[in-house]
Structure formats: structure tokens, C-alpha cells
Design an enzyme around this catalytic site. Structure first.
Site: not given
Ligand SMILES: NC(=O)c1ccc[n+]([C@@H]2O[C@H](COP(=O)([O-])OP(=O)(O)OC[C@H]3O[C@@H](n4cnc5c(N)ncnc54)[C@H](OP(=O)(O)O)[C@@H]3O)[C@@H](O)[C@H]2O)c1
Length: 330
Positions: A28, A56, A86, A111, A137, A194, A234, A255
Site C-alpha cells: 500500500g 497489489s 495495523d 508504527h 506513505g 501517532d 481554506e 491579516s
Molecule cells: N510512521 C508513520 O508516520 C506512518 C504513517 C502512516 C502509516 N503508517 C503505518 O504503515 C503501515 C501501513 O500503512 P499504509 O498507510 O501503507 O496502509 P495501506 O496503504 O492501507 O496498505 C495496507 C496494505 O496492507 C495489506 N493488507 C491489509 N490487510 C492484510 C492482510 N490481512 N494480510 C496481508 N496484507 C494485508 C494491503 O494488502 P492488499 O494490497 O492485498 O490489499 C495493503 O497492501 C501501518 O502499520 C501504518 O500504521 C505509519
């Protein structure tokens, strides 16, 4: 105030990460950006691990990665970076990684949620590492492509190999964070910051203020279009100013009328929301929020879907669509 010193690219060796096989679980927002940035930084052994039937898979193959099943990643990789949603981490761990994992395989997270809230209970031979590029991301990749990076935070929950800190820092360097600054944290601090930040301010707080503001202006006789522009649309301009200049710098850029009035009401609004913020902290720190969210995930996110449908019904959405269409934004 005591602000910490940052590490930069020159302080960190990428080589330890280049010597391992790394599986990225999930493709993702973060998964794709991590895989691409690490490869572009010179980390060659990157596999992408996806659930069966993942939508994906074609994208990851199209980007040139070897796509493997979750079980195969567990069998082959030295480190697994869990970048799936998560709330799915517990099921991925118990269903795929724990039963198949190569001895000594380490876990990397971006995270602190699933370790801090005990969704995963790793065995003693497992490095447990946090390597968090702080931001969405998409921004991890966009900033890297522009020659920059996001601020990075690392933590080690368990160091089985004696290499966990080295791998954490190398991973963040590979993401591009060494261009912006890398800092130490803990899983607990990252998880709480977070979740509290997004609930109290960035998402929950901001949307509540915007909606309440819209309703208040409309009730005061202002047209929905004008109310939407002044309470929702805005926001982007103010957020941009704060992002670039800080709050004091934003105030200096707007302003004097806006600044004078805002200074007058800020303390009253802060007093009104303080008890709500205190409740949010108690709910998140106690783990009650995490338990409710994981329970909802196990019921196919019924609560989330209902809340999302309800939010989409608000009258300001129709006003927003009208405005965005007029502006050619959709
Ligand atoms: N450090 C930071 O500031 C920050 C910011 C945002 C997010 N994060 C963390 O980054 C991580 C991912 O977040 P994201 O925003 O990348 O999420 P995302 O865009 O929603 O992507 C989630 C991915 O997880 C996969 N997934 C979901 N359920 C699954 C399952 N049961 N088995 C296997 N794969 C599964 C999905 O697979 P499919 O492609 O097959 O659907 C997708 O590829 C999380 O831990 C989140 O907390 C951290």
C-alpha cells in the site's frame, strides 16, 4: 528546551541491510514507498509479500519486484517489514509468520501499534525494530524522489542479533530519512503520539472543528457555499502556512483582523476541548481504543463502515462537491 541531536546519512552505514534478504509485507502507501526507496538506495534483496489474491500483486511485479506469499516470505527473509494494515498484524503473525519463520528472523515496523498493544508476541530469537518515516506513505516516496526525505524515528523493542539498532538506522537511511534527520524513540512513544495526534488534532479534532464551524455559520444565516469555503476549503492554505512557517509564522502571514480575533478566541476553544483531550489520552493510553478497533476489525469493520457512511451524509459534502466541480478539482 532539550531537543535531541539528529543522525544524518554520513553517520549511518547501509551495508548491514544490503547483506540481508528483506521481505516487505503489504504494497500500500508505505509498502510500495519503502520497497522502491530501499531498492533505489542500493538494497537489492527486497521481496514483496502479499496475501493470496492481493490486488497489489500486478503493481509490485510491474515495479520489478519478486512477489511471494506471506508464508514464503516467512521462510526466506532475514527481516520482515510488516507494512500491512495495523489491525491485521495479529492475524498475519499467527497465521503466516510465526508458523513458517526462518530461525532468527527479525521484524520491522513503521508504527508502534501492534507491539505496544500486544497484537504480536515475538519469540526470544527475534529482533523487533521500529523504523518509522513520519508521514503518509506517499510522502515517503515523493520526498525521496525530490532528493529529500521525511524525519525518521527508530526504536528497538528486542535485540536478539546484536544488530537491531544498526539495521533500524540503515533501514531509515534507505528510506531517505538520513537526508532530513533520524532520532531515537520507543514503540510506546511512537504509538501514542501517532494515535493521539490523529485523534485529538490532525483528523478527529480538525474535522470536528470544521463541521461544527460550517453548521454554526449556516445557522447564523451564511450561505452553505460561503460557509464551506471559510471553514473547510481554506484549511489547506492555513495548514500550508503552518507547515512552512510554524504557528507564529502563520499568524504573521495572515491579516491583522484574523490574527487579533484568533488570539482572542484561542484560549476559550482550548479550555473547551481540554477535557475531551484528557478523555482521549486516557482511552488511548489504557489500550481501550486499540481493543475496540481490533474487535471492530474482527467484525469486518462494521463500526468503521457505519461511521464512514454516516460522515458521508453530512450536508457539507454536497456543498464541497459543488465547489470542487466549479474549481475543476473533480
Ligand atoms: N510512521 C508513520 O508516520 C506512518 C504513517 C502512516 C502509516 N503508517 C503505518 O504503515 C503501515 C501501513 O500503512 P499504509 O498507510 O501503507 O496502509 P495501506 O496503504 O492501507 O496498505 C495496507 C496494505 O496492507 C495489506 N493488507 C491489509 N490487510 C492484510 C492482510 N490481512 N494480510 C496481508 N496484507 C494485508 C494491503 O494488502 P492488499 O494490497 O492485498 O490489499 C495493503 O497492501 C501501518 O502499520 C501504518 O500504521 C505509519
Amino acid at each position: 528546551m532539550n531537543l535531541p541531536d539528529a543522525l544524518y546519512d554520513r553517520d549511518i552505514d547501509l551495508a548491514p541491510l544490503q547483506a540481508v534478504t528483506l521481505a516487505i509485507i503489504g504494497y500500500g502507501n508505505h509498502g510500495r514507498s519503502h520497497a522502491l526507496n530501499l531498492r533505489d538506495s542500493g538494497v537489492k534483496g527486497v521481496l514483496v509479500a502479499l496475501r493470496d489474491g492481493s490486488p497489489s500483486a500486478d503493481k509490485a511485479r510491474g515495479d520489478g519486484f519478486e512477489v511471494v506469499s506471506l508464508d514464503e516470505a516467512a521462510r526466506r527473509a532475514d527481516y520482515v517489514s510488516i507494512l500491512a494494515a495495523d489491525e491485521a498484524h495479529g492475524a498475519i503473525w499467527t497465521g503466516h509468520i510465526a508458523p513458517n519463520r526462518k530461525a532468527g528472523q527479525g521484524l520491522i515496523f513503521c508504527h508502534g501499534f501492534s507491539i505496544d498493544y500486544d497484537l504480536i508476541d515475538p519469540p526470544a530469537d527475534c529482533d523487533v525494530i521500529l523504523a518509522a518515516a513520519k508521514g503518509p506513505g506517499g510522502a515517503v516516496r515523493e520526498s525521496f524522489e525530490r532528493g529529500g526525505g521525511l524525519t525518521g524515528f527508530w526504536a528497538v523493542h528486542h535485540d536478539a542479533s546484536g544488530q537491531a539498532e544498526t539495521i533500524a538506522k540503515a533501514y531509515l537511511k534507505g528510506l531517505g530519512c538520513g537526508r532530513a534527520g533520524i532520532f531515537a524513540t520507543s514503540f510506546r512513544e511512537e504509538a501514542l503520539a501517532d494515535i493521539l495526534g490523529e485523534q485529538a488534532v490532525l483528523v478527529g479534532g480538525m474535522c470536528a472543528l470544521a463541521r461544527q464551524g460550517y453548521e454554526t455559520l449556516v445557522a447564523a444565516g451564511i450561505s452553505p457555499l460561503m460557509a464551506y469555503i471559510d471553514t473547510v476549503h481554506e484549511l489547506k492554505y492555513i495548514a500550508e502556512l503552518i507547515h512552512r512557517r510554524g504557528i507564529a509564522g502563520m499568524y504573521a502571514a495572515i491579516s491583522d483582523t484574523a490574527e487579533f480575533g484568533a488570539h482572542e478566541v484561542e484560549a476559550r476553544i482550548a479550555d473547551a476541548v481540554k477535557p475531551v483531550f484528557d478523555d482521549i489520552v486516557a482511552d488511548v493510553v489504557s489500550g481501550d481504543f486499540a481493543r475496540r478497533w481490533v474487535a471492530d476489525f474482527e467484525k469486518d469493520r462494521a463500526g468503521l463502515h457505519a461511521a464512514r457512511a454516516n460522515a458521508g451524509q453530512h450536508e457539507l459534502e454536497e456543498t464541497g462537491r459543488y465547489l470542487r466541480k466549479a474549481l475543476g478539482l473533480e
